[in-house]
Design a protein around this motif. Sequence first.
Motif, PDB file in Angstrom:
ATOM      1  N   ASN A   1     -25.371  56.148 122.663  1.00  0.00           N
ATOM      2  CA  ASN A   1     -26.518  55.472 123.266  1.00  0.00           C
ATOM      3  C   ASN A   1     -27.459  54.927 122.199  1.00  0.00           C
ATOM      4  OD1 ASN A   1     -25.916  55.741 126.030  1.00  0.00           O
ATOM      5  ND2 ASN A   1     -26.646  57.861 126.046  1.00  0.00           N
ATOM      6  N   GLU A   2     -27.642  55.682 121.131  1.00  0.00           N
ATOM      7  CA  GLU A   2     -28.476  55.209 120.024  1.00  0.00           C
ATOM      8  C   GLU A   2     -27.815  54.046 119.293  1.00  0.00           C
ATOM      9  OE1 GLU A   2     -30.608  59.536 119.291  1.00  0.00           O
ATOM     10  OE2 GLU A   2     -28.688  59.050 118.335  1.00  0.00           O
ATOM     11  N   ALA A   3     -26.501  54.123 119.117  1.00  0.00           N
ATOM     12  CA  ALA A   3     -25.795  53.009 118.473  1.00  0.00           C
ATOM     13  C   ALA A   3     -25.962  51.730 119.284  1.00  0.00           C
ATOM     14  CB  ALA A   3     -24.315  53.359 118.314  1.00  0.00           C
ATOM     15  N   ARG A   4     -25.832  51.846 120.609  1.00  0.00           N
ATOM     16  CA  ARG A   4     -26.006  50.663 121.459  1.00  0.00           C
ATOM     17  C   ARG A   4     -27.451  50.153 121.397  1.00  0.00           C
ATOM     18  NH1 ARG A   4     -21.768  53.207 124.537  1.00  0.00           N
ATOM     19  NH2 ARG A   4     -23.228  54.730 125.419  1.00  0.00           N
ATOM     20  N   ALA A   5     -28.415  51.079 121.419  1.00  0.00           N
ATOM     21  CA  ALA A   5     -29.818  50.668 121.366  1.00  0.00           C
ATOM     22  C   ALA A   5     -30.138  49.978 120.044  1.00  0.00           C
ATOM     23  CB  ALA A   5     -30.724  51.884 121.562  1.00  0.00           C
ATOM     24  N   MET A   6     -29.577  50.466 118.950  1.00  0.00           N
ATOM     25  CA  MET A   6     -29.809  49.846 117.648  1.00  0.00           C
ATOM     26  C   MET A   6     -29.266  48.423 117.628  1.00  0.00           C
ATOM     27  SD  MET A   6     -28.902  53.182 115.316  1.00  0.00           S
ATOM     28  CE  MET A   6     -29.033  52.428 113.727  1.00  0.00           C
ATOM     29  N   GLU A   7     -28.083  48.245 118.209  1.00  0.00           N
ATOM     30  CA  GLU A   7     -27.513  46.896 118.241  1.00  0.00           C
ATOM     31  C   GLU A   7     -28.307  45.979 119.174  1.00  0.00           C
ATOM     32  OE1 GLU A   7     -23.315  46.467 118.622  1.00  0.00           O
ATOM     33  OE2 GLU A   7     -23.086  47.155 116.547  1.00  0.00           O
ATOM     34  N   GLN A   8     -28.745  46.513 120.298  1.00  0.00           N
ATOM     35  CA  GLN A   8     -29.519  45.697 121.237  1.00  0.00           C
ATOM     36  C   GLN A   8     -30.864  45.272 120.657  1.00  0.00           C
ATOM     37  OE1 GLN A   8     -29.600  48.222 124.694  1.00  0.00           O
ATOM     38  NE2 GLN A   8     -27.401  47.946 125.099  1.00  0.00           N
TER      39      GLN A   8
END
Length: 333
Positions: free
Chosen positions: A112-119
């Motif tokens: 979830n953090e990886a996705r948030a960082m990319e977003q």
Amino acid sequence: MRRGGWRGVGLEEAEAFFLRGTPLPPKSVLITFDDGFLDNHVHALPILEQYGHKGTVFAVAGKLETAGDVRPTMADVRNGRCMPDALPRVDAPYVPHRLGFEERQDMFLNWNEARAMEQSGIMRVASHSMWHRTVFVSPEYDGFHKPEKRTRTFDRVDAEVVWGLPRFKARPRLANRAFVPSAALTEAVRALVPQDKDAAFAFFKDPANEERLAALVRGFAPEYLGGYEDDRTMEHAIRRELAESKELLERKLGRPENALCWPWGAFSPLALRIAKEVGYTVFFTTAMGSNPAGQAEHIHRFKAKDKSGAWLSLRLHLYSRPWLAGLYASMRI
């Protein structure tokens, strides 16, 4: 960097430069973070955002946590959304073990953090292999595997390792043919050394037990300690390590993954061939040097150390000038 006019660019911009020669603005820098530790989210992401930079995390895909909410960052502290003591303790990897030694428990990003960082558009997550493992490379050994303090994050061997097995010399998986301990040795060690962690710890507390183990291992002629994996086994292991990381990143993040950062910067011609076959097109090393356009197969990097801004500024100038970069890198070898 910002005061000096340097800008941290996104991985997509860098890939276009390395693959197709698409020009980058002067004073462009690719800021990279290896392994996928949680501090990349908690501390690095807010700093990059504050100063207008982008960055890239080369994550060990198998280490990213499968569950969990997005944890708070320094930006939340600055904006009054949480107190500093609410931040994850990313700077304290060692925790006391009940057996009396410290155990290393590094904190990694979750998906979830990886996705948030990319977003956010600030940080990209790319491949640093699936597990970042080593292999045994020779029958030479120094001591035995026992329950004790771990000083390194990535010290796991791509093999069956029982308590009491000789600590054979190990090197990066993607650059070496594995030495595989023999089944006879493994079973003899298993029969002598308890495999429950508490019991193994108690076993090694008695020096006489360790001498019994040493005598057991000395009784094996070198050729009976083990042998080397064949070509097919080695190729399968390397392909699995590279393909699984790429597939997992693409599935979890919902986009193609082209970039690979070699663990420890180590790879063999075989690993490079396999990496290309599974679909990687941009390759990052740990070697120092310049990075001309169109050179995607061997991208150089240098470490940013805990030194002054002047130190960093000088190295940015050095490595942005090909002839100076080559000269300086040769002097540092």
